[in-house]
Design an enzyme around this catalytic site. Sequence first.
Site, short mmCIF file in Angstrom:
data_model
loop_
_atom_site.label_atom_id
_atom_site.label_comp_id
_atom_site.label_asym_id
_atom_site.label_seq_id
_atom_site.Cartn_x
_atom_site.Cartn_y
_atom_site.Cartn_z
N ASP A 13 51.85 37.50 44.68
CA ASP A 13 51.11 36.39 44.06
C ASP A 13 51.33 36.30 42.56
OD1 ASP A 13 50.08 35.89 46.59
OD2 ASP A 13 48.35 37.17 46.26
N LYS A 16 55.71 33.32 42.14
CA LYS A 16 57.11 33.14 42.54
C LYS A 16 57.42 31.70 42.94
CE LYS A 16 56.44 36.38 45.59
NZ LYS A 16 55.11 36.90 45.20
N GLY A 40 52.22 33.27 50.57
CA GLY A 40 51.70 31.95 50.23
C GLY A 40 52.23 31.64 48.85
N HIS A 41 53.19 30.75 48.77
CA HIS A 41 53.82 30.43 47.48
C HIS A 41 53.36 29.04 47.04
CE1 HIS A 41 57.31 33.47 48.21
NE2 HIS A 41 56.12 34.02 48.23
N GLN A 224 56.12 38.56 48.68
CA GLN A 224 55.31 39.73 48.33
C GLN A 224 55.72 40.25 46.94
OE1 GLN A 224 56.63 39.79 51.93
NE2 GLN A 224 54.86 38.47 52.02
P1 GDP Z 1 53.36 33.61 44.70
O1 GDP Z 1 52.92 34.14 46.01
O2 GDP Z 1 54.04 34.63 43.86
O3 GDP Z 1 54.17 32.35 44.83
O4 GDP Z 1 52.03 33.23 43.91
P2 GDP Z 1 50.76 32.45 44.52
O5 GDP Z 1 51.09 31.03 44.66
O6 GDP Z 1 50.21 33.14 45.69
O7 GDP Z 1 49.70 32.71 43.37
C1 GDP Z 1 49.90 32.31 42.06
C2 GDP Z 1 48.74 31.37 41.68
O8 GDP Z 1 48.72 31.20 40.28
C3 GDP Z 1 48.90 29.97 42.25
O9 GDP Z 1 47.63 29.43 42.48
C4 GDP Z 1 49.61 29.23 41.14
O10 GDP Z 1 49.36 27.82 41.17
C5 GDP Z 1 48.98 29.84 39.93
N1 GDP Z 1 49.82 29.93 38.73
C6 GDP Z 1 51.16 30.18 38.63
N2 GDP Z 1 51.52 30.31 37.35
C7 GDP Z 1 50.41 30.14 36.61
C8 GDP Z 1 50.12 30.19 35.21
O11 GDP Z 1 50.98 30.44 34.37
N3 GDP Z 1 48.81 30.01 34.83
C9 GDP Z 1 47.83 29.75 35.73
N4 GDP Z 1 46.60 29.59 35.27
N5 GDP Z 1 48.06 29.69 37.04
C10 GDP Z 1 49.32 29.90 37.48
P1 IMO Z 2 53.21 36.49 48.39
O1 IMO Z 2 54.64 36.22 48.81
C1 IMO Z 2 49.90 39.28 48.12
C2 IMO Z 2 49.49 42.20 51.34
C3 IMO Z 2 48.30 42.05 52.25
C4 IMO Z 2 48.10 43.51 52.65
C5 IMO Z 2 49.53 44.05 52.75
C6 IMO Z 2 50.10 44.02 54.14
O2 IMO Z 2 52.34 35.30 48.45
O3 IMO Z 2 53.20 37.19 47.08
P2 IMO Z 2 50.87 42.17 55.88
O4 IMO Z 2 50.30 40.82 56.22
O5 IMO Z 2 52.25 42.11 55.32
O6 IMO Z 2 50.71 43.15 56.99
O7 IMO Z 2 49.92 42.73 54.70
O8 IMO Z 2 50.31 43.19 51.92
N1 IMO Z 2 50.32 40.97 51.24
C7 IMO Z 2 50.34 40.17 50.16
N2 IMO Z 2 49.62 40.24 49.02
N3 IMO Z 2 50.86 38.33 48.27
C8 IMO Z 2 51.61 38.30 49.39
O9 IMO Z 2 52.66 37.47 49.53
C9 IMO Z 2 51.33 39.22 50.42
N4 IMO Z 2 51.84 39.44 51.66
C10 IMO Z 2 51.23 40.52 52.13
O10 IMO Z 2 47.19 41.53 51.59
O11 IMO Z 2 47.48 44.20 51.60
MG MG Z 3 51.16 34.27 47.16
#
Ligand code: GDP
Ligand code: IMO
Ligand code: MG
Length: 423
Positions: A13, A16, A40-41, A224
Amino acid sequence: MAVDLLLGLQWGDEGKGKIVDVLTKDYDIIARFQGGPNAGHTLEFDGIKHVLRTIPSGIFHENSINVIGNGVVIDPVVFVKELEGLDQFNIDYKNKLIISRKAHLILPTHRLLDAASEASKGKAKIGSTLKGIGPTYMDKTGRNGIRIGDLELKTWKEKYRSLANKHEAMIDFYNVDMQYDLKEMETEFFAAIKTLKELTFIDSEEYLNQAMKAGKTILAEGAQGSLLDIDFGTYPFVTSSNTTAAGACTGLGIAPNKVKDVYGIFKAYTTRVGSGPFPTELFDEVGVEMAKVGREFGAVTGRPRRCGWLDLVALKYTCEVNGVTQLMMMKGDVLSGFDSLEICTAYKYKGKTIKHFPYNIEPENVTPVYTKFKCWSEDLTKMTETSQFPKELNDYIAFLEKELEIPIKVVSVGPDRKQTIHR
Ligand code: GDP
Ligand code: IMO
Ligand code: MG
């Protein structure tokens, strides 16, 4: 041409999805190399937020080809929901989304097995997203899995039945209280497979290698984060794939000598969702404030993310394991206005001060040692260039660059595509 990699350096998270979307204009192909719908991207542009699970984050760009690599595991049911999300925006995915025949399928019983395994662990549970990731990769390495390419064979349903029967016996073995209607789950699953089969299945390693020979540019997208890597993460509280740079080679069929840049992405602080050790975790109002301002709730499960200070010991480790060549710092805007900031620069480990990431980072062994920084008070979200950065932010960045010996090339100051500053 060579391939560049983009991957998360923390526990996922990091942002990415946002950065892949920003970088896609510079690439012909975006290729996801591991993980599944546990990811979840999030992407934001034109006032709309999109969350992708299995589909690469280049899909919203008209001219990019998006490849789901062999290292990915696909749940047809979730996948079809993702496609329906794209339909709302008239995304022509049939012509720009292609799937490796060697990617593995997540079956309904894999999801059930995930739930049974977690339920059987009680307090020691991993905190899995329960998307069937672990059981699917177990079948892959156990050489029992069903691959996308199998869907082209007449016999695949027999293979399915035999594996699902075995899974049901395994679920019984766990002996946990679980209610489910497999018939209903299968109806949904087979309907989704029908839709999935309308897409193009390819030998993606051949496709990508030919594309490179033809001079195309490729960005490999990780899911991840490195601290969730099956080998280098905080085992057993990890996911079941190699989230690190080597995973891009095995997950796409790209040779190591074809990799050029490795973009490592990290938050200006740290978050973690699910169980497992987290040395810099904050349990006070500062952590609560980070979660609130940063909207730290899982994009997949909606669970609150645990928050804490940036951990440089962990970051150095993941930069090393991945061979990071450029860094990208996300969510600096979230820290605006804190009284002060801390960065963990060493661990007290069994009475000694250490600077490397040890085998065991459980709280009984590790206490973080912090360096304090002044915080900036300015709102960064409207800034468009580095000349507007406050001194305290520049100091924070300079310290990290000096310690990590890698340039921070991008600073993200908000979730929107436009809130991205190149240095
Ligand atoms: P990913 O899994 O690495 O793609 O990241 P996620 O989407 O799960 O989580 C990142 C969260 O931070 C999302 O809600 C993005 O919209 C948000 N986000 C990304 N970059 C920034 C930033 O620079 N500032 C803020 N406030 N939010 C951001
Ligand atoms: P993105 O790509 C954050 C965590 C889960 C759990 C562990 C194992 O959005 O960054 P699993 O479902 O793989 O058996 O879970 O890994 N986890 C993540 N945490 N971002 C993710 O993906 C994750 N995918 C799995 O919360 O701790
Ligand atoms: Mg994510």
